[in-house]
Design an enzyme around this catalytic site. Structure first.
Site, PDB file in Angstrom:
ATOM      1  N   HIS A 263      -2.172   7.422   7.494  1.00 18.06           N
ATOM      2  CA  HIS A 263      -1.185   8.303   6.836  1.00 18.06           C
ATOM      3  C   HIS A 263      -1.837   9.603   6.388  1.00 18.06           C
ATOM      4  CE1 HIS A 263       2.537   6.024   6.591  1.00 18.06           C
ATOM      5  NE2 HIS A 263       1.957   4.974   6.030  1.00 18.06           N
TER       6      HIS A 263
ATOM      7  N   GLN B  22       2.832   9.898   1.882  1.00 16.79           N
ATOM      8  CA  GLN B  22       4.179   9.322   1.901  1.00 16.79           C
ATOM      9  C   GLN B  22       5.055   9.801   0.752  1.00 16.79           C
ATOM     10  OE1 GLN B  22       2.411   5.178   2.425  1.00 16.79           O
ATOM     11  NE2 GLN B  22       4.343   4.946   3.511  1.00 16.79           N
TER      12      GLN B  22
ATOM     13  N   HIS C 277      -4.240   1.393   8.047  1.00 16.87           N
ATOM     14  CA  HIS C 277      -2.862   1.924   8.071  1.00 16.87           C
ATOM     15  C   HIS C 277      -2.725   3.096   7.086  1.00 16.87           C
ATOM     16  CE1 HIS C 277       1.695   1.131   8.000  1.00 16.87           C
ATOM     17  NE2 HIS C 277       1.519   1.880   6.919  1.00 16.87           N
ATOM     18  N   GLU C 278      -3.279   2.944   5.883  1.00 21.06           N
ATOM     19  CA  GLU C 278      -3.139   3.987   4.848  1.00 21.06           C
ATOM     20  C   GLU C 278      -3.951   5.241   5.196  1.00 21.06           C
ATOM     21  OE1 GLU C 278      -0.813   3.438   3.051  1.00 21.06           O
ATOM     22  OE2 GLU C 278      -0.712   1.266   3.000  1.00 21.06           O
TER      23      GLU C 278
ATOM     24  N   GLY D  79       0.840  -1.192   0.000  1.00 24.86           N
ATOM     25  CA  GLY D  79       0.000   0.000   0.000  1.00 24.86           C
ATOM     26  C   GLY D  79       0.872   1.238   0.000  1.00 24.86           C
TER      27      GLY D  79
ATOM     28  N   CYS E  22       6.104  -0.417   7.445  1.00 25.20           N
ATOM     29  CA  CYS E  22       5.728   0.799   6.705  1.00 25.20           C
ATOM     30  C   CYS E  22       6.911   1.239   5.859  1.00 25.20           C
ATOM     31  CB  CYS E  22       5.350   1.911   7.691  1.00 25.20           C
ATOM     32  SG  CYS E  22       4.851   3.446   6.893  1.00 25.20           S
ATOM     33  N   LEU E  23       6.629   1.601   4.616  1.00 19.39           N
ATOM     34  CA  LEU E  23       7.699   2.063   3.721  1.00 19.39           C
ATOM     35  C   LEU E  23       8.333   3.356   4.244  1.00 19.39           C
ATOM     36  CD1 LEU E  23       5.990   1.343   0.278  1.00 19.39           C
ATOM     37  CD2 LEU E  23       7.790   0.001   1.397  1.00 19.39           C
TER      38      LEU E  23
HETATM   39  O1  GNR Z   1       4.060  -2.683   2.561  1.00 20.98           O
HETATM   40  C1  GNR Z   1       3.443  -2.557   3.611  1.00 20.98           C
HETATM   41  N1  GNR Z   1       3.184  -3.648   4.369  1.00 20.98           N
HETATM   42  C2  GNR Z   1       2.335  -3.631   5.478  1.00 20.98           C
HETATM   43  C3  GNR Z   1       2.360  -4.726   6.322  1.00 20.98           C
HETATM   44  C4  GNR Z   1       1.533  -4.759   7.419  1.00 20.98           C
HETATM   45  C5  GNR Z   1       0.683  -3.725   7.683  1.00 20.98           C
HETATM   46  C6  GNR Z   1       0.659  -2.614   6.852  1.00 20.98           C
HETATM   47  C7  GNR Z   1       1.478  -2.561   5.760  1.00 20.98           C
HETATM   48  S1  GNR Z   1       1.416  -1.206   4.700  1.00 20.98           S
HETATM   49  C8  GNR Z   1       3.046  -1.210   4.068  1.00 20.98           C
HETATM   50  C9  GNR Z   1       3.218  -0.144   2.988  1.00 20.98           C
HETATM   51  C10 GNR Z   1       3.034   1.220   3.615  1.00 20.98           C
HETATM   52  O2  GNR Z   1       3.836   1.749   4.305  1.00 20.98           O
HETATM   53  N2  GNR Z   1       1.878   1.794   3.410  1.00 20.98           N
HETATM   54  O3  GNR Z   1       1.615   2.976   3.979  1.00 20.98           O
HETATM   55 NI    NI Z   2       2.836   3.045   5.785  1.00 22.30          NI
END
Ligand code: GNR
Ligand code: NI
Length: 173
Positions: free
Chosen positions: A138, A51, A134-135, A46, A92-93
């Site tokens: 952000h 980001q 999670h997204e 995601g 998270c990236l």
């Molecule tokens: O790549 C991603 N893997 C992930 C694994 C577990 C819970 C959430 C994520 S999202 C993350 C990519 C990212 O940072 N999205 O904002």
């Molecule tokens: Ni993230």
């Protein structure tokens, strides 16, 4: 298409609250396509616009094994269908290299606009529910590290700051 730079914690730009997208036009579609390419390049499931320093309410996701099902959510809104807590080891990236257990709602309804600006709804459970929560965090300037203890968050912050300093300074002779 082109790759975009992913901001990393503790960059203060990750704390901005994104504004709704007024019209889904070609310029928005171009950013979304670049976000999908950037997500695949970074091997994420995601990516939220925040980001990549675009403070508009939109995100991309692909939870398939083979980059086969890119999903786009513009102006996403979430309703909790089952608030039962579900724990998942999140990464998270924008917090590269760290994985920690975070608790989210088990089942949610997502309402959003697609790449043509048309509304759609989906029910999400499992990794899809985790990822969309999670997204959307952000887009509200929140990161998964905010759910950890202050001690853990501070440790991650210090280590990433050190990495960023080393990336900036020239290689020693
Ligand atoms: O790549 C991603 N893997 C992930 C694994 C577990 C819970 C959430 C994520 S999202 C993350 C990519 C990212 O940072 N999205 O904002
Ligand atoms: Ni993230």
């Amino acid at each position: 298409m082109s790759l975009m730079t992913i901001l990393e914690f503790p960059d203060p730009r990750l704390r901005k609250v994104a504004a709704p997208v007024a019209v889904v036009d070609d310029s928005i579609r171009e950013i979304l396509d670049n976000m999908i390419e950037t997500m695949y390049d970074a091997e994420g499931i995601g990516l939220a616009a925040t980001q990549v320093n675009v403070h508009k309410r939109m995100l991309v996701m692909d939870i398939s094994e083979d980059h086969a099902e890119p999903m786009i959510f513009v102006n996403p809104e979430i309703t909790v269908l089952d608030p039962e807590p579900m724990g998942y080891e999140e990464g998270c990236l924008s917090v590269p290299g760290y994985y920690e257990m975070v608790t989210r709602h088990r089942k949610v309804l997502i309402k959003a606009l697609d790449r043509n600006g048309d509304p759609f709804e989906i029910e999400a459970e499992g990794i899809l529910a985790v990822c969309i929560q999670h997204e959307i965090d952000h887009l509200d300037g929140k990161l998964f590290v905010d759910y950890l203890s202050a001690l853990k968050r501070q440790r991650i912050k210090s280590k990433l700051e050190k990495e960023h300093r080393q990336q900036k300074s020239p290689t020693p002779a």
